[in-house]
Design an enzyme around this catalytic site. Structure first.
Site, PDB file in Angstrom:
ATOM      1  CG  HIS A 133      13.766 -17.039   8.092  1.00 43.25           C
ATOM      2  ND1 HIS A 133      12.916 -15.989   7.781  1.00 43.25           N
ATOM      3  CD2 HIS A 133      12.975 -18.130   8.255  1.00 43.25           C
ATOM      4  CE1 HIS A 133      11.674 -16.433   7.777  1.00 43.25           C
ATOM      5  NE2 HIS A 133      11.673 -17.724   8.060  1.00 43.25           N
ATOM      6  CG  HIS A 134      13.571 -13.808   2.117  1.00 40.65           C
ATOM      7  ND1 HIS A 134      13.891 -12.465   2.074  1.00 40.65           N
ATOM      8  CD2 HIS A 134      13.486 -14.202   0.821  1.00 40.65           C
ATOM      9  CE1 HIS A 134      13.987 -12.065   0.814  1.00 40.65           C
ATOM     10  NE2 HIS A 134      13.753 -13.107   0.036  1.00 40.65           N
ATOM     11  CB  SER A 135      12.780 -12.602   8.594  1.00 44.67           C
ATOM     12  OG  SER A 135      13.527 -13.574   9.303  1.00 44.67           O
TER      13      SER A 135
END
Length: 483
Positions: A133-135
């Protein structure tokens, strides 16, 4: 807050919010078949050392919670029959990764997984797909992690050489520089960042065969890549006295112009010969791209230990934002014109405070009004543009993971509203052009890869025609094209 919990940064909160649920995909080509046991053993020994990949997201999406990681839950090795695939390895891998974009990550676990595909393709003997996930972090963060987990192929005991980059002395794209009031006032006067930001959000690009929409966020994506010579890019850079980014933007403008014009030659049905397509690009077309900007004071990939250190100036995370660049789209008889236009555009943006100020504004909005409001504004900016472009520097020599030499690294992202995302990744003597598309809008990403490769070749041929290259500087590929 418990000791084993850590709050998400404002940008991380925004990236996992509804409407901006972004995931990254790193496709790694290996020169040998992959031994899954080696991957599992390494993860078991090291995954707990990294706070992001050993933490799961809290139910309210605001905190990282340290957890026990069962690595077997994160590594997938599909049973593949080579006889069934035959010589269709590229298609099998493309289809497999495309299906992944429709499968959400399990939020009850740390937000990453690895897929091992022992399938021979045109560029590799096997493929590893790292999805996260980009987070968790941006491209710089992920590349620092890859380099920390690998060694030089030429020296299995040595860590990869990290490319040394220096920020342009006139560039002002960092957060710390905002503390200097005179630079802020200079940026406000000379770039009109507020007006340009409002224009970027509310102006919409021309509807073209590349333009996506809100539906692109949830559609399956397809990925393609092309490997070109990094030496060719550097040669053009040196002769034209521009930057690597100028060359890559020029190549992109030329390629998108070819694609939008249908610039692949048509076949003359009568004579069986090919002829150039006429100019089909409308006048005053508006095509813009969101270009990723690294806001750290130390640019380029940094050692993982430095990025994880407390109060680091090059810290791990999502210290990024975008600058909206207008792309010059149109047929040019001289391909070097695309390069000069790219340099002019990039020079205008080097003194811009658009990205760092937009970062601070978005962080403020997320902190005060919530991630959904910040995500809605960010998504509106992406909806108004046509493409997304990123460039990340990688290892300067070939690297290996526990005896598995790596042939290429092709990063990308999915979940965006754009139908076209272009990532450039340098690796050893290669420049990898990685393209992600919404196939309902751009059916064949390989055509875009062809256009990118042909545009780079045409620039080199143009330099040769102007007498700026000697024959010894021309690569075998270009010589073959000229014959």
């Amino acid at each position: 807050m418990a000791k084993e919990e850590e709050p998400l940064s404002p940008m991380a909160r925004m990236f996992q919010s509804s409407g901006t649920d972004y995931c990254t995909v790193i496709i790694v080509g290996f020169k040998t078949k992959i031994n899954p046991d080696v991957i599992l053993d390494d993860l078991k020994q090291n995954v707990s050392k990294h706070p992001r990949i050993s933490s799961k997201l809290a139910e309210d999406g605001t905190r990282w919670i340290k957890t026990q990681v069962n690595v077997e839950d994160h590594v997938f090795v599909p049973d593949i029959d080579p006889d069934e695939i035959g010589d269709q390895g590229d298609k099998f891998v493309d289809d497999y990764i495309s299906r992944l974009t429709m499968l959400p990550l399990d939020r009850s676990r740390p937000l990453w997984d690895i897929h091992i595909l022992n399938v021979k393709t045109s560029d590799a003997e096997a493929i590893g797909v790292i999805r996260s996930h980009h987070s968790l972090g941006d491209g710089m963060s992920r590349m620092s992690l890859i380099m920390a987990c690998t060694h030089k192929s030429s020296d299995p005991e040595a860590l990869p050489t990290i490319p040394i980059l220096k920020r342009h002395p006139e560039a002002l794209p960092t957060i710390p520089i905002l503390k200097r009031r005179e630079n802020v006032s200079h940026g406000l006067r000379n770039t009109g960042w507020f007006l340009s930001s409002m224009f970027a959000i509310y102006a919409t690009d021309t509807e073209t065969s590349l333009k996506g929409g809100a539906e692109a966020e949830s559609n399956a994506k397809r990925f393609s890549h092309r490997i070109v010579s990094l030496d060719d890019v550097r040669l053009i850079k040196d002769i034209m006295d521009v930057t690597i980014n100028d060359v890559l933007l020029g190549v992109t403008q030329a390629a998108l112009s070819r694609y939008l014009n249908g610039a692949h030659d048509e076949t003359n049905e009568n004579g069986g010969t090919s002829r150039p397509v006429l100019n089909n690009i409308p006048c005053n077309i508006r095509v813009r791209a969101g270009v990723l900007v690294n806001l750290r004071s130390e640019i380029g990939v940094q050692p993982l230990a430095d990025m994880m250190a407390k109060d680091s100036k090059c810290r791990w995370g999502n210290l990024i934002n975008i600058v909206v660049l207008p792309l010059s789209i149109g047929l040019e008889t001289d391909p070097l014109v695309y390069l000069s236009k790219a340099k002019s555009t990039m020079d205008q943006k080097k003194n811009s405070l658009h990205a760092p100020i937009l970062y601070l504004i978005m962080s403020f909005i997320v902190s005060v009004f919530g991630a959904k409001i910040g995500a809605a504004l960010f998504n509106r900016l992406l909806l108004s543009t046509t493409a997304f472009i990123s460039n990340v520097n990688g290892p300067t020599e070939e690297i290996s993971f526990h005896g598995h030499p790596i042939a290429y690294i092709a990063p990308s992202v999915y979940g965006h509203a754009q139908a076209l995302l272009i990532h450039f990744q340098s690796y050893a003597d290669k420049m990898v052009i990685s393209i992600a598309v919404d196939p309902t809008i751009i059916p064949d990403p390989h055509k875009l890869c062809d256009a990118m490769e042909e545009s780079l070749k045409s620039m080199k041929i143009a330099l040769l025609g102007k007498g700026l290259l000697i024959n010894e500087q021309v690569s075998v590929r270009v010589n073959n094209m000229c014959n």
